[in-house]
Design a protein around this motif. Sequence first.
Motif, PDB file in Angstrom:
ATOM      1  N   VAL A 234      44.786  30.809  31.388  1.00  0.00           N
ATOM      2  CA  VAL A 234      44.219  29.934  30.365  1.00  0.00           C
ATOM      3  C   VAL A 234      44.210  28.487  30.833  1.00  0.00           C
ATOM      4  CG1 VAL A 234      44.434  29.110  27.990  1.00  0.00           C
ATOM      5  CG2 VAL A 234      44.956  31.496  28.516  1.00  0.00           C
ATOM      6  N   ASP A 235      45.388  27.953  31.081  1.00  0.00           N
ATOM      7  CA  ASP A 235      45.499  26.523  31.391  1.00  0.00           C
ATOM      8  C   ASP A 235      44.783  26.149  32.684  1.00  0.00           C
ATOM      9  OD1 ASP A 235      47.043  26.419  29.096  1.00  0.00           O
ATOM     10  OD2 ASP A 235      48.948  26.454  30.172  1.00  0.00           O
ATOM     11  N   ALA A 236      44.959  26.945  33.735  1.00  0.00           N
ATOM     12  CA  ALA A 236      44.318  26.616  35.014  1.00  0.00           C
ATOM     13  C   ALA A 236      42.795  26.665  34.896  1.00  0.00           C
ATOM     14  CB  ALA A 236      44.798  27.566  36.105  1.00  0.00           C
TER      15      ALA A 236
ATOM     16  N   LEU B 156      53.857  32.080  32.503  1.00  0.00           N
ATOM     17  CA  LEU B 156      53.143  31.863  33.762  1.00  0.00           C
ATOM     18  C   LEU B 156      51.766  32.509  33.711  1.00  0.00           C
ATOM     19  CD1 LEU B 156      52.999  30.851  36.681  1.00  0.00           C
ATOM     20  CD2 LEU B 156      54.132  32.985  37.375  1.00  0.00           C
ATOM     21  N   CYS B 157      51.665  33.680  33.144  1.00  0.00           N
ATOM     22  CA  CYS B 157      50.361  34.343  33.006  1.00  0.00           C
ATOM     23  C   CYS B 157      49.415  33.478  32.170  1.00  0.00           C
ATOM     24  CB  CYS B 157      50.518  35.720  32.362  1.00  0.00           C
ATOM     25  SG  CYS B 157      51.297  36.934  33.428  1.00  0.00           S
TER      26      CYS B 157
ATOM     27  N   VAL C 296      58.569  44.865  30.604  1.00  0.00           N
ATOM     28  CA  VAL C 296      58.924  44.389  31.934  1.00  0.00           C
ATOM     29  C   VAL C 296      58.947  42.870  32.045  1.00  0.00           C
ATOM     30  CG1 VAL C 296      58.269  44.457  34.369  1.00  0.00           C
ATOM     31  CG2 VAL C 296      58.000  46.496  32.963  1.00  0.00           C
ATOM     32  N   LEU C 297      57.964  42.200  31.460  1.00  0.00           N
ATOM     33  CA  LEU C 297      57.825  40.759  31.669  1.00  0.00           C
ATOM     34  C   LEU C 297      58.794  39.945  30.814  1.00  0.00           C
ATOM     35  CD1 LEU C 297      53.944  40.296  31.761  1.00  0.00           C
ATOM     36  CD2 LEU C 297      55.516  40.524  33.684  1.00  0.00           C
ATOM     37  N   SER C 298      59.403  38.954  31.451  1.00  0.00           N
ATOM     38  CA  SER C 298      60.244  38.011  30.706  1.00  0.00           C
ATOM     39  C   SER C 298      59.327  37.005  30.007  1.00  0.00           C
ATOM     40  CB  SER C 298      61.175  37.269  31.663  1.00  0.00           C
ATOM     41  OG  SER C 298      60.410  36.408  32.508  1.00  0.00           O
TER      42      SER C 298
ATOM     43  N   VAL D  15      41.864  40.415  29.534  1.00  0.00           N
ATOM     44  CA  VAL D  15      42.239  39.033  29.274  1.00  0.00           C
ATOM     45  C   VAL D  15      41.401  38.475  28.138  1.00  0.00           C
ATOM     46  CG1 VAL D  15      42.464  36.726  30.252  1.00  0.00           C
ATOM     47  CG2 VAL D  15      42.940  38.728  31.683  1.00  0.00           C
ATOM     48  N   PHE D  16      40.086  38.541  28.269  1.00  0.00           N
ATOM     49  CA  PHE D  16      39.165  38.039  27.259  1.00  0.00           C
ATOM     50  C   PHE D  16      38.204  39.161  26.896  1.00  0.00           C
ATOM     51  CE2 PHE D  16      40.154  34.294  29.967  1.00  0.00           C
ATOM     52  CZ  PHE D  16      40.874  33.584  29.043  1.00  0.00           C
ATOM     53  N   ASP D  17      38.363  39.730  25.731  1.00  0.00           N
ATOM     54  CA  ASP D  17      37.544  40.883  25.352  1.00  0.00           C
ATOM     55  C   ASP D  17      36.192  40.509  24.790  1.00  0.00           C
ATOM     56  OD1 ASP D  17      38.085  39.992  22.799  1.00  0.00           O
ATOM     57  OD2 ASP D  17      39.294  41.720  22.235  1.00  0.00           O
ATOM     58  N   GLY D  18      35.926  39.203  24.604  1.00  0.00           N
ATOM     59  CA  GLY D  18      34.635  38.766  24.103  1.00  0.00           C
ATOM     60  C   GLY D  18      34.471  38.888  22.600  1.00  0.00           C
TER      61      GLY D  18
END
Length: 89
Positions: free
Chosen positions: A54-56, A48-49, A40-42, A79-82
């Motif tokens: 990450v960046d923000a 943007l994700c 689905v995602l371009s 996002v972050f599985d540790g």
Amino acid sequence: MTFDEIRKEIKAHKYKPIYFLCGEEPYFIDQLITLLEETVLSEEEKALCTQINVDAVKNLANAASKTGTKIAHVSTDYVFDGNANRPYC
């Protein structure tokens, strides 16, 4: 819907407005999320994700460090599985 039914519809680019994912098999949910991301995602949406997740957060941590402010950032294992052997930022 079953996992296989949802996967089949996603691969056929037939999306429902909402999928309610729950159950005892979290790897099924992981597989569906990965499939949705790939289908689905371009590339712009994926970027943007990364900017948001990450960046923000990195910018917030840098600003907090400069001002002596403490922050707490909570993330899901999607996002972050540790499991990284290095810092995420």
